[in-house]
Design an enzyme around this catalytic site. Sequence first.
Site, PDB file in Angstrom:
ATOM      1  N   LYS A  84       0.709  -1.333  -0.090  1.00 28.59           N
ATOM      2  CA  LYS A  84      -0.024  -0.076  -0.005  1.00 28.59           C
ATOM      3  C   LYS A  84       0.962   1.391  -0.042  1.00 28.59           C
ATOM      4  O   LYS A  84       0.379   2.169  -0.473  1.00 28.59           O
ATOM      5  CB  LYS A  84      -0.952  -0.036   1.086  1.00 28.59           C
ATOM      6  CG  LYS A  84      -2.000  -1.311   1.329  1.00 28.59           C
ATOM      7  CD  LYS A  84      -3.129  -0.809   0.317  1.00 28.59           C
ATOM      8  CE  LYS A  84      -3.990  -2.295   0.213  1.00 28.59           C
ATOM      9  NZ  LYS A  84      -5.083  -2.202  -0.807  1.00 28.59           N
ATOM     10  N   GLU A 106     -10.161   5.530   2.849  1.00 28.29           N
ATOM     11  CA  GLU A 106     -10.583   4.316   3.695  1.00 28.29           C
ATOM     12  C   GLU A 106      -9.587   3.228   3.773  1.00 28.29           C
ATOM     13  O   GLU A 106      -8.606   3.252   3.251  1.00 28.29           O
ATOM     14  CB  GLU A 106     -11.779   3.814   2.255  1.00 28.29           C
ATOM     15  CG  GLU A 106     -11.112   2.638   1.363  1.00 28.29           C
ATOM     16  CD  GLU A 106     -10.157   3.422   0.482  1.00 28.29           C
ATOM     17  OE1 GLU A 106     -10.058   4.618   0.505  1.00 28.29           O
ATOM     18  OE2 GLU A 106      -9.187   2.669   0.025  1.00 28.29           O
ATOM     19  N   SER A 372       2.100  -9.561  -0.398  1.00 26.59           N
ATOM     20  CA  SER A 372       1.733  -8.244  -0.387  1.00 26.59           C
ATOM     21  C   SER A 372       1.817  -7.480   1.059  1.00 26.59           C
ATOM     22  O   SER A 372       2.176  -6.333   0.904  1.00 26.59           O
ATOM     23  CB  SER A 372       0.405  -7.824  -0.898  1.00 26.59           C
ATOM     24  OG  SER A 372      -0.765  -8.704  -0.271  1.00 26.59           O
TER      25      SER A 372
HETATM   26  C1  LIG Z   1      -1.461  -6.965   2.842  1.00 25.46           C
HETATM   27  C2  LIG Z   1      -2.512  -6.780   1.722  1.00 25.46           C
HETATM   28  N1  LIG Z   1      -2.662  -7.343   0.490  1.00 25.46           N
HETATM   29  C3  LIG Z   1      -3.701  -7.170  -0.214  1.00 25.46           C
HETATM   30  C4  LIG Z   1      -4.716  -6.289   0.198  1.00 25.46           C
HETATM   31  C5  LIG Z   1      -5.704  -6.297  -0.810  1.00 25.46           C
HETATM   32  O1  LIG Z   1      -5.875  -4.994  -1.537  1.00 25.46           O
HETATM   33  P1  LIG Z   1      -5.604  -4.979  -3.105  1.00 25.46           P
HETATM   34  O2  LIG Z   1      -6.210  -6.130  -3.718  1.00 25.46           O
HETATM   35  O3  LIG Z   1      -5.712  -3.575  -3.602  1.00 25.46           O
HETATM   36  O4  LIG Z   1      -4.091  -5.471  -3.313  1.00 25.46           O
HETATM   37  C6  LIG Z   1      -4.770  -5.465   1.349  1.00 25.46           C
HETATM   38  C7  LIG Z   1      -5.662  -4.807   1.665  1.00 25.46           C
HETATM   39  O5  LIG Z   1      -5.920  -4.038   3.012  1.00 25.46           O
HETATM   40  C8  LIG Z   1      -3.365  -5.571   2.306  1.00 25.46           C
HETATM   41  O6  LIG Z   1      -3.530  -4.945   3.349  1.00 25.46           O
END
Ligand SMILES: Cc1ncc(COP(=O)(O)O)c(C=O)c1O
Lengths: 389, 273
Positions: A84, A106, A372
């Site tokens: 993020k 948000e 992520s």
């Molecule tokens: C660690 C992590 N991965 C994935 C996501 C999912 O979001 P996005 O699909 O936009 O990557 C989030 C959302 O809060 C997250 O905190």
Amino acid sequence: MPEWYGPYGGAYVPETLVPALRELEVAWRSSRRDRAFRSELERLSHDWGGRPTPLYFAENLTREVGGAEIYLKREDLLHGGAHKFNNALGQGLLAKRLGKARLIAETGAGQHGVATAMVGAKLALPTEVYMGAVDMGRQRANVQRMRLLGAQVRSVEHGARTLKEAINEAFRDWITNVQTTYYLLGSAVGPHPFPSMVCDFQSVIGREILRQSRARWGAPPDLALACVGGGSNAIGTFHPLLRTSTKLLGVEAGGSGGPTAVGSASLTRGRPGVLQGMRTYLLQDAEGQVLETDSISAGLDYAGVGPEHAFLKDSGRVEYTAATDTEALSAFHALARTEGILPALEPCHAIAEAIRRAREMPKDARIVVTLSGRGDKDLEVVGAHAAPR
Amino acid sequence: MQHLGEVLARRKAAGEASLLVYAMAGSVPEERFLSVVDALSEAGVTGVEIGFPFSDPMAEGPVIQRAASEALRGGYHWADLQRLLRACAERLPCAVMTYLNPIVQRGEARAVEEIAAAGGSALILPDLPVEALRPFREARRVHRVDTVLLASPATQEDRLATLVRKSEGFLYLVSRFGTTGLGGGDTPSTRGREGDLAPLLQRAHAIRPKLPVLVGFGVRTEDDVLRHRRAGADGVIVGSAVQALLSDGRPVAEVVERVRPLVEALHAPLLPA
Ligand SMILES: Cc1ncc(COP(=O)(O)O)c(C=O)c1O
């Protein structure tokens, strides 16, 4: 910057937001060509954020699974603990350029809220974050982090009290305060230009994967996976790989798997509609009312998905599937046990699927999974479930 | 059955201001809804905007949000709306106001046809941008259901011109930066600031003199009505002020008491502020 991805995308918003979205698009177009903007973004990404993140060979996990090699793109090591950061920093710099006096955001899992709070502190912009009351309960550590970083966290008490409601409330704030406020949307969703702008800021993930895999084995990966909530880490992973021969796989949240639960798998179980400014796949009833979703991971618990994913699904370039809560939890424990990494529950969905696919692929094939985020925020949730035997 | 756009145009031509009342279908029992419409009709209200609930009403403040979720919790469906609309349209000219997705899922052409069949004559969708008007154009030609566009104090000159030219029936001018509701809220998302409407109204009238322009969002007092008329509005739309009474279960007489002074303010001579 595309506004439409086939029939998906667009800007279905109340008229009050139209000039702000135009202004944003113009500012973004000029910034992405501007050397000073880009070097500031790069400098802060590197020195403050810790980019580039490693591409890590999960050797023990690979051995245990006994199939293709599994590599992890370590966005969990980025400042703030998730991908993020990439988007929050980019948009924060843009907000500064636009002369906005206040940031709103948000958040679902709290990772985007934390990233925005960090950026707000760094750029001296007062920050308010909308978060569903249910998510505030299950991601308490992140609520505390946001507050310590100086952001105000506003509890959203209506509907399912999760990410979708938080986005609605952030939009209402923006409609009301649009002249002074920048809405720092946290995923590749919403009205144009957000989906393509967020994709741009997150594409650093895929560019690094491409560079690192070429340096390591001289070719792109055979398979790349990412979890899909709104779809920002996934589109950032996929976009630079679209023109390679890499097979791409997005993994949504299948939820509890109960007979009436729909999970949060809008691409695998939904159909096209219009929500929160975009035309895309939605989980909805026959009359277009958006359904309440369920997932163990707050970050994937959302009834919509970024419009580019809707297009990539229809075109067949990317395959989308879902992993259940239980599968994500066992992936969590597998990674903790074999690699000494506590992953966030969101990417555990992608890891679960990667393990499944690795078994079916030859040992010399290479899989990259975008990790992520890190799992500190999820210790309570994971602790509440028994570890699998 | 009277056509809302025609009634508004006729009143404008005669120099009479108009007042529409918005209420959420399914937020109160149908019988009560209809007795309110009867009483409003008697009190001199020009028309009704019937809200069809949507799960994610982005442009609404707390009062209408709550009314929508109550209606959905009660299992309100499109078929219920058609029945209610049929009954209301016998009493007053009617518009349907909802969000785009329920209409898209029904199919634009089919939804418009069903609204027309039930006697409705306008459709208002706050998240429908003028760029996406096309599917509604054809439906209008066939079924005479106007697609009313919204403009806001944020709307810039060139865009306003487009909205004025393409809106049908009337132009819905949002009074302020903010969501629907009574304003004066204590959270950032309810603290709307009114825009300077006179220049927008002047421009709209100059571009298309016969198109009625009605001001809505936060209208609740006689002063509001007089102020908007003075700025050049051809009428006003009252939503949350009435919905709050309905949702609280107040008697019909109280709703009428609330609206009657606003109707009177439509006819009051306009003195300079
Ligand atoms: C660690 C992590 N991965 C994935 C996501 C999912 O979001 P996005 O699909 O936009 O990557 C989030 C959302 O809060 C997250 O905190």
